[in-house]
Design a protein around this motif. Structure first.
Motif, PDB file in Angstrom:
ATOM      1  N   ARG A 749       5.933   5.312  -3.517  1.00 24.62           N
ATOM      2  CA  ARG A 749       5.839   3.833  -3.396  1.00 24.62           C
ATOM      3  C   ARG A 749       4.901   3.290  -4.544  1.00 24.62           C
ATOM      4  O   ARG A 749       3.650   3.926  -4.617  1.00 24.62           O
ATOM      5  CB  ARG A 749       5.492   3.547  -1.903  1.00 24.62           C
ATOM      6  CG  ARG A 749       5.088   1.979  -1.778  1.00 24.62           C
ATOM      7  CD  ARG A 749       4.898   1.845  -0.118  1.00 24.62           C
ATOM      8  NE  ARG A 749       6.300   1.943   0.430  1.00 24.62           N
ATOM      9  CZ  ARG A 749       6.551   1.792   1.665  1.00 24.62           C
ATOM     10  NH1 ARG A 749       5.465   1.204   2.535  1.00 24.62           N
ATOM     11  NH2 ARG A 749       7.724   1.684   2.247  1.00 24.62           N
ATOM     12  N   ARG A 750       5.172   2.285  -4.954  1.00 25.66           N
ATOM     13  CA  ARG A 750       4.466   1.573  -6.068  1.00 25.66           C
ATOM     14  C   ARG A 750       4.512   0.128  -5.794  1.00 25.66           C
ATOM     15  O   ARG A 750       5.268  -0.494  -5.047  1.00 25.66           O
ATOM     16  CB  ARG A 750       5.028   1.994  -7.552  1.00 25.66           C
ATOM     17  CG  ARG A 750       5.286   2.954  -8.000  1.00 25.66           C
ATOM     18  CD  ARG A 750       3.950   3.930  -8.087  1.00 25.66           C
ATOM     19  NE  ARG A 750       4.501   5.158  -8.688  1.00 25.66           N
ATOM     20  CZ  ARG A 750       4.409   6.362  -7.925  1.00 25.66           C
ATOM     21  NH1 ARG A 750       4.470   6.195  -6.787  1.00 25.66           N
ATOM     22  NH2 ARG A 750       4.918   7.474  -8.604  1.00 25.66           N
ATOM     23  N   GLN A 751       3.068  -0.368  -6.065  1.00 24.61           N
ATOM     24  CA  GLN A 751       2.958  -1.773  -6.058  1.00 24.61           C
ATOM     25  C   GLN A 751       2.872  -2.239  -7.469  1.00 24.61           C
ATOM     26  O   GLN A 751       2.170  -1.766  -8.333  1.00 24.61           O
ATOM     27  CB  GLN A 751       1.392  -2.103  -5.478  1.00 24.61           C
ATOM     28  CG  GLN A 751       1.642  -2.175  -3.851  1.00 24.61           C
ATOM     29  CD  GLN A 751       0.242  -2.992  -3.325  1.00 24.61           C
ATOM     30  OE1 GLN A 751      -0.903  -2.802  -4.272  1.00 24.61           O
ATOM     31  NE2 GLN A 751       0.419  -3.450  -2.309  1.00 24.61           N
ATOM     32  N   THR A 760       6.279  -4.682  -3.532  1.00 19.63           N
ATOM     33  CA  THR A 760       6.251  -3.040  -3.454  1.00 19.63           C
ATOM     34  C   THR A 760       7.545  -2.486  -3.421  1.00 19.63           C
ATOM     35  O   THR A 760       8.581  -3.100  -2.913  1.00 19.63           O
ATOM     36  CB  THR A 760       5.690  -2.630  -1.948  1.00 19.63           C
ATOM     37  OG1 THR A 760       4.479  -3.446  -1.826  1.00 19.63           O
ATOM     38  CG2 THR A 760       5.427  -1.088  -1.562  1.00 19.63           C
ATOM     39  N   ASP A 762       9.963   1.325  -3.267  1.00 21.66           N
ATOM     40  CA  ASP A 762       9.726   2.717  -3.056  1.00 21.66           C
ATOM     41  C   ASP A 762      11.055   2.929  -4.008  1.00 21.66           C
ATOM     42  O   ASP A 762      12.169   2.824  -4.326  1.00 21.66           O
ATOM     43  CB  ASP A 762      11.040   2.820  -1.650  1.00 21.66           C
ATOM     44  CG  ASP A 762       9.653   2.249  -0.595  1.00 21.66           C
ATOM     45  OD1 ASP A 762       8.645   2.882  -0.420  1.00 21.66           O
ATOM     46  OD2 ASP A 762      10.320   1.396   0.221  1.00 21.66           O
TER      47      ASP A 762
END
Length: 779
Positions: A749-751, A760, A762
């Motif tokens: 998961r990255r912001q 956000t 996935d």
């Protein structure tokens, strides 16, 4: 790095530009398609800083592009002075408690004097990187020259010289083949010509001989400061000329009636490891030449091009182009108008990546102060590894600009430094773990050198370790992390044994140490607990703790370093609103207010302990410190400032500093960074600054276009890397994001942040994510 008297080359080069243009031979302009990846010139190089570099990580050459006489200045990465040695001062361990006591009672000048007398290394200076010699090519006959052009094609890693001489049209190409350990010279003429091939060297005991189509040069390295010469070296040249005649004449190879000449050149020394000089360079060069000869130049060329492009082609930058890009490279630098020539920044970015590929490949040495290129037996600062900023800066672009393979020599050096550094820690400090001070060399010396003012800084190895963590964090390879964990652990263990207790606060601090290489107002640089040390150790301790958790090991040790981290002094804001460089609020009274090092800003960049969004007060203090230090400094220090302003999200300020870095005051005609003199770290720092303006990543958070300057209103970049095995492409128009493309290599998961917008995502490996516009709308 130690400061030399400042030389402002801006006026000199502007004045010289007209003379250069007048002396230049007629030539067609470079094609517009080549301006972002080609350096080109209207005349041969007369100075070393005008010549063009080629390299394969172990062998390097500077190509001058001469007409009747061509010079290739040669380097082999392991040719250094001296031999294996241990420079730890036997009196150091007994003297250190007294040095610490003097620091504790604020008798700093006395502490520095005692350290110089009893703590510093013997010898006081390290060994020097050396030139091997020159390959000299002389055309037989003479005549009027015309239609001259020389260039370096970064995309093909080829130096190309073309001219007409005496009615014959010539083309000479030079490239370095990484898989075959040879430098190749190809010379073509449209009429038969003659050529003489010779070699020279500034080293001792040199012997040059010619037999048939092979030229051989052997010799020995030099001693330095009492360390005996221990190396042998060899260079071997094999010449073929198609239907032309090739014969040995004395110590040269003479070619006649040729239209095509191919020269294979290789070099070697007797270094097998930092502590083993038992190799046979003559046998090694024979093996390499025979293997290359059997393969044939056409196949060598094909494989060399593929090996280079596999790395170079990963990233493509487009910042726009104006007619200024059609000028020769030296004229573009001399004009000093980067705002009107945005593709000069693109060229500089591409050049930095090219230089790292050419000077840092698996099996070779890490890039030193001059990468792999040096023409002086006694080069500035011995052209070694200065680890209080310069070596680290060399590798700032590696992960972000998709060149992780170039880290291989760096990682190998770290494994060796942990061996020599363990001996230094034990002998000098009576400590476990390992330590490296502010310099090392090919023999991996780790004791403090040069003088206490510069060298008595124990945190160099710790800073280097943060690059080992970054190499993991960008790729997230647990097997790699497991292999380097003992190095990280050993660096942390040294500080558990050597950190001192501050009687006033009960906290932990380094002593003796210094804030590289800055003199504080108490008449010395030596001190206790400077801000940079605390910042580096916070990173080191964090990274070791995170590694232990990821590897499910060493829980007790991880708890120890977590507890020690909590006792390090926090960053402090001084009375002038600045980030304090020392424990005491000394900054405004320091004797060099414009000092080149900005060591206390490590927490802002390359670390991310300070940021405008997470720690706004500390970020404002860092900004104030930068304002007080000023924008213009030595080449590498200017590059660091550009990165710092990018971290503060001030793209226009970062661009203004970058423009100074790429102007004639800090860039030579061949785009080498001018400290002055030449230091390659400025090139690498400038490359990272350009990337940093376009993309930043910390943990699992991405910042898109965080410091985009108005001068780059439209552009694109493909192939950048973020932490967590993530590839990033960006395209923008009118200063606003058009599209971001995320190419995940691993799940997670990255912001993603753009200005005040955060989303956000996935990620699934192999599934591309496209985000459109300023609102980051999924496509």
């Amino acid at each position: 790095m130690t400061q030399l008297p400042r030389t402002d080359r801006r006026t000199v080069l502007k004045g010289a530009a007209a003379g250069v243009a007048a002396a230049a031979l007629p030539v067609q302009a470079a094609s517009p398609a080549s301006t972002a990846a080609t350096l080109w010139y209207r005349q041969p190089a007369t100075l070393w800083t005008e010549a063009l570099p080629v390299g394969n990580g172990r062998l390097g050459a500077m190509v001058f592009g001469g007409v009747e006489r061509e010079r290739l200045q040669l380097n082999e990465a392991t040719l250094w002075s001296g031999g294996p040695y241990d420079p730890v001062n036997p009196a150091a361990r007994a003297a250190l408690p007294e040095v610490r006591a003097l620091i504790a009672t604020e008798r700093y000048a006395e502490a520095e004097k005692l350290a110089n007398a009893k703590v510093m290394a013997t010898p006081l200076t390290q060994m020097a990187y050396q030139p091997l010699g020159d390959l000299i090519l002389e055309l037989v006959g003479a005549g009027a020259a015309s239609d001259y052009r020389r260039s370096l094609d970064l995309a093909t890693a080829t130096a190309d010289t073309q001219f007409t001489l005496g009615g014959t049209r010539f083309r000479r190409e030079v490239y370095a083949a990484p898989d075959d350990a040879v430098i190749v010279v190809r010379l073509r003429g449209d009429k038969p010509f003659g050529l003489s091939v010779g070699m020279t060297s500034p080293q001792s005991g040199v012997r040059v001989s010619a037999t048939g189509d092979v030229l051989m040069m052997t010799g020995r390295n030099g001693a330095r400061t009492g360390i005996a010469a221990a190396l042998r070296f060899a260079a071997r040249v094999q010449v073929s000329a198609g239907r032309g005649r090739v014969r040995a004449v004395g110590d040269r190879i003479e070619i006649s009636d040729a239209r095509r000449v191919t020269i294979l050149l290789t070099m070697a020394t007797s270094v097998r490891r930092f502590d083993d000089v038992g190799g046979d360079p003559e046998a090694a060069t024979l093996q390499m030449i025979e293997r290359a000869r059997a393969k044939g130049e056409s196949r060598i060329r094909q494989q060399a091009l593929a090996a280079h492009r596999a790395l170079f082609d990963r990233v493509k930058l487009d910042l726009g182009e104006t007619p200024a890009a059609l000028r020769p490279t030296d004229e573009r630098v001399a004009v000093d108008r980067m705002a009107e020539d945005p593709s000069l920044a693109t060229l500089y970015f591409n050049y930095g990546r090219y230089l790292l590929i050419a000077s840092s490949r698996a099996g070779g040495q890490p890039a030193n102060l001059q990468g792999i290129w040096n023409d002086k037996v006694d080069p500035p600062w011995q052209s070694k590894y200065t680890v209080n900023i310069n070596t680290e800066m060399n590798y700032w672009p590696a992960e972000v600009t998709a060149l992780p393979e170039c880290m291989a020599p760096f990682v190998a050096m770290m494994r060796e430094l942990a061996i020599t550094g363990e001996r230094t820690a034990r002998t000098m400090y009576g400590a476990r773990g390992w330590v490296c001070h502010h310099n090392t060399d090919v023999w991996r010396a780790t004791a403090p050198v040069d003088g206490a003012q510069w060298g008595l800084w124990p945190t160099g190895g710790a800073w280097l370790c943060t690059h080992l963590w970054d190499h993991y964090d960008y790729g997230r390879d647990l097997d790699y992390l497991r292999s380097v964990y003992p190095i990280l652990r050993g660096a942390a263990l040294f500080f558990l044994d050597t950190l001192q207790v501050d009687p006033a606060s009960g906290g932990l601090m380094t002593s003796p140490s210094l804030s590289p290489e800055n003199i504080h107002p108490k008449g010395a640089s030596i001190c206790a607990g400077p801000a940079m040390d605390n910042q580096i150790l916070r990173d080191l301790f964090d990274q070791v703790g995170r590694a232990a958790k990821l590897l499910n090991t060493d829980a007790v040790f991880a708890a120890e370093i977590t507890a020690a981290r909590a006792r390090l002094a926090p960053d402090r804001i001084g009375a002038a609103g600045q980030l304090q460089e020392w424990r005491e609020d000394w900054d405004m009274a320091a004797p060099e207010p414009k000092h080149r090092h900005v060591s206390h800003l490590y927490a802002l960049f390359p670390s991310d302990q300070i940021s405008p969004d997470r720690t706004p007060d500390l970020a404002a203090a860092a900004r104030r410190s930068l304002e007080l230090r000023g924008d213009e400094s030595t080449g590498w220090a200017t590059a660091w400032r550009a990165n710092l302003w990018a971290r503060l999200k001030d793209g226009d300020h970062a661009h203004r500093i970058l423009a100074y870095l790429l102007g004639p005051a800090r860039t030579y005609p061949n785009l080498f960074d001018s400290h002055p003199p030449f230091q390659i770290d400025g090139n690498f720092g400038g490359t990272r600054a350009i990337a940093e303006m376009l993309l930043q990543s910390r943990d699992d958070e991405l910042l898109l276009l965080p410091a985009l300057p108005r001068a780059w209103g439209q552009g694109s970049i493909t192939g950048l890397r973020a932490r967590g095995g993530l590839g990033i492409d960006l395209r923008w128009r009118g200063g606003r994001l058009d599209e971001a493309v995320l190419r995940p290599g691993i799940a997670g998961r990255r912001q993603v942040r753009l200005n005040d917008v955060t989303t956000t995502i996935d990620l699934i490996p192999g599934r591309i994510v496209r985000l459109r516009g300023e609102r980051l709308i999924p496509a």
